[in-house]
Scaffold this motif. Structure first.
Motif, mmCIF file in Angstrom:
data_model
loop_
_atom_site.group_PDB
_atom_site.id
_atom_site.type_symbol
_atom_site.label_atom_id
_atom_site.label_comp_id
_atom_site.label_asym_id
_atom_site.label_seq_id
_atom_site.Cartn_x
_atom_site.Cartn_y
_atom_site.Cartn_z
ATOM 1 N N TRP A 141 37.048 26.341 6.946
ATOM 2 C CA TRP A 141 37.184 27.092 5.703
ATOM 3 C C TRP A 141 36.627 28.490 5.957
ATOM 4 N N PHE A 142 37.428 29.532 5.729
ATOM 5 C CA PHE A 142 36.978 30.908 5.919
ATOM 6 C C PHE A 142 36.737 31.551 4.550
ATOM 7 N N CYS A 143 35.538 32.117 4.374
ATOM 8 C CA CYS A 143 35.105 32.607 3.063
ATOM 9 C C CYS A 143 35.596 34.007 2.712
ATOM 10 N N GLY A 144 36.562 34.525 3.441
ATOM 11 C CA GLY A 144 37.141 35.821 3.074
ATOM 12 C C GLY A 144 36.543 36.979 3.843
ATOM 13 N N ASP A 145 37.116 38.173 3.623
ATOM 14 C CA ASP A 145 36.794 39.368 4.401
ATOM 15 C C ASP A 145 36.976 39.088 5.883
ATOM 16 N N LEU A 146 38.196 38.766 6.244
ATOM 17 C CA LEU A 146 38.530 38.546 7.651
ATOM 18 C C LEU A 146 38.520 39.853 8.428
ATOM 19 N N VAL A 147 38.762 40.975 7.741
ATOM 20 C CA VAL A 147 39.034 42.242 8.426
ATOM 21 C C VAL A 147 38.066 43.344 7.996
ATOM 22 N N ASN A 148 38.088 44.421 8.809
ATOM 23 C CA ASN A 148 37.453 45.712 8.566
ATOM 24 C C ASN A 148 36.031 45.766 9.101
ATOM 25 N N ARG A 149 35.746 46.903 9.724
ATOM 26 C CA ARG A 149 34.408 47.283 10.191
ATOM 27 C C ARG A 149 34.033 46.751 11.568
ATOM 28 N N GLY A 150 34.551 45.609 11.989
ATOM 29 C CA GLY A 150 34.082 45.013 13.229
ATOM 30 C C GLY A 150 34.753 45.529 14.481
ATOM 31 N N GLY A 151 35.852 46.276 14.339
ATOM 32 C CA GLY A 151 36.530 46.844 15.500
ATOM 33 C C GLY A 151 37.587 45.966 16.129
ATOM 34 N N GLN A 152 37.707 44.714 15.669
ATOM 35 C CA GLN A 152 38.675 43.780 16.249
ATOM 36 C C GLN A 152 39.439 43.044 15.137
ATOM 37 N N SER A 153 39.860 43.798 14.150
ATOM 38 C CA SER A 153 40.493 43.167 12.986
ATOM 39 C C SER A 153 41.830 42.521 13.327
ATOM 40 N N ILE A 154 42.635 43.169 14.161
ATOM 41 C CA ILE A 154 43.937 42.581 14.469
ATOM 42 C C ILE A 154 43.761 41.297 15.275
ATOM 43 N N GLU A 155 42.828 41.282 16.217
ATOM 44 C CA GLU A 155 42.581 40.073 16.990
ATOM 45 C C GLU A 155 42.055 38.954 16.096
ATOM 46 N N THR A 156 41.166 39.306 15.169
ATOM 47 C CA THR A 156 40.591 38.313 14.260
ATOM 48 C C THR A 156 41.656 37.733 13.353
ATOM 49 N N LEU A 157 42.501 38.601 12.808
ATOM 50 C CA LEU A 157 43.556 38.134 11.913
ATOM 51 C C LEU A 157 44.528 37.220 12.660
ATOM 52 N N ARG A 158 44.859 37.595 13.876
ATOM 53 C CA ARG A 158 45.748 36.741 14.683
ATOM 54 C C ARG A 158 45.106 35.382 14.969
ATOM 55 N N LEU A 159 43.820 35.386 15.229
ATOM 56 C CA LEU A 159 43.135 34.124 15.508
ATOM 57 C C LEU A 159 43.178 33.203 14.291
ATOM 58 N N VAL A 160 42.806 33.718 13.127
ATOM 59 C CA VAL A 160 42.793 32.871 11.932
ATOM 60 C C VAL A 160 44.215 32.428 11.581
ATOM 61 N N HIS A 161 45.169 33.320 11.743
ATOM 62 C CA HIS A 161 46.575 32.958 11.495
ATOM 63 C C HIS A 161 47.007 31.831 12.421
ATOM 64 N N GLY B 229 36.403 41.374 11.094
ATOM 65 C CA GLY B 229 36.938 41.941 12.320
ATOM 66 C C GLY B 229 36.071 41.740 13.543
ATOM 67 N N CYS B 230 35.191 40.754 13.529
ATOM 68 C CA CYS B 230 34.322 40.473 14.685
ATOM 69 C C CYS B 230 34.916 39.309 15.484
#
Length: 311
Positions: free
Chosen positions: A33-53, A11-12
């Motif tokens: 290649w993303f090694c997993g744990d895209l989300v949680n703790r960083g405060g910007q999980s939705i933005e991060t998930l949208r970026l990788v998507h 989530g960073c």
């Protein structure tokens, strides 16, 4: 054209953007290649998930324990979903959550490129698993996760037992495979995972070994890149490149070029944990309840509704 593996984002979003700028990522020619744990703790999980998507056509993703936990929470009641942290709520209650979560559920546990000579997993591999066997077991879980029975899989995946055995069947087999791919750090020579030990090598009791250094482990025909173990930091050795360097804990976010002729690693500073969260979302006040079964890397309590993934 370059191919880069990137450690745990958690989530960073701002940090991730800085790293992509630093490696001069060009989606027209480069691959991620993303090694997993895209989300949680960083405060910007939705933005991060949208970026990788948004980069899905030029990237590969493996699921981490936090990603699987998010998928499990998404299948619970709205009341339970409102008990998790605001960062995850930002994903769960986003307008595009169904699209993002459906995409996430269709990602892999292991990604293999034999032409490039690499395998990517989130956490680790069982000592006796060859890359071929690991890929086969990953496909077992992916088939269930992408099929009609995925809700049952997500409900039953929590727990530290059983130890892996090829004779396992049903939910216990699924759970054991998931634990290896997404929660492995230390284990015994027989492959029993020591979930409670998470510190750097040398801090574990006698008889436990980092998963990549177990005596008698099989020789593997691919290099392995992974994340998950922030206390380990950047580790390169024994055919393994571990690149979770603790971006969410004010460490670094790391990219490793997989097609370079020599070791090429790029870092950017991680999230400043002393600063306010990059973006705060309102959430209904709920009394937080501790679940005594697990604690995360920094010994923070996890909430009853599984806001934090098993570690």
């Amino acid at each position: 054209m370059s191919t880069w593996a990137i450690g745990d984002l958690q989530g960073c979003y701002d940090v991730t953007q800085r790293l992509l700028e630093r490696i001069r990522f060009d989606p027209a020619v480069d691959r991620l290649w993303f090694c997993g744990d895209l989300v949680n703790r960083g405060g910007q999980s939705i933005e991060t998930l949208r970026l990788v998507h948004s980069l899905r056509e030029v990237s590969h993703v493996v699921l981490g324990n936090h990603d699987l936990s998010l998928l499990a929470i998404a299948e619970r009641s709205t009341e339970d979903q409102r008990k998790v942290n605001a960062d995850l709520q930002g994903v769960l209650f986003a307008d595009d959550a169904p699209e993002l979560l459906s995409w996430l559920r269709n990602q892999k546990l292991a990604h293999v490129d034999r032409t490039l000579g690499w395998m990517m997993v989130h956490a680790g591999l069982a000592p006796k698993w060859t890359t071929q066997l690991a890929e086969r077991h990953a496909r077992e879980i992916e088939t269930r996760l992408q099929g009609d029975g995925y809700r049952k899989l997500l409900r039953n995946m929590y727990g530290d037992s059983p130890d892996w055995s090829p004779r396992l069947t049903g939910p216990e087999r699924d759970r054991a495979i998931i634990n290896i791919f997404t929660r492995m750090r230390y284990c015994s020579p027989r492959g029993r995972i020591a979930f409670e030990h998470k510190g750097e090598p040398g801090s574990q009791p006698p008889g436990l070994y980092p998963w990549y250094a177990v005596p008698g482990r099989v020789q593997r025909d691919l290099k392995v890149v992974c994340g998950h173990w922030s206390a380990l930091g950047l580790f390169v050795g024994q055919g393994v490149h571990a690149i979770d360097t603790g971006a969410v804990w004010s460490g670094k976010l790391t990219a490793l070029q997989l097609d370079a002729e020599s070791l090429h690693v790029v870092h950017v500073p991680g999230r400043d944990v002393s600063a306010p969260m990059p973006r705060k979302r309102p959430a209904k006040p709920q009394r937080q309840q501790q679940d005594p079964r697990r604690r995360d890397d920094r010994d923070k309590p996890r909430e009853k509704a599984q806001e934090k993934a098993p570690e």
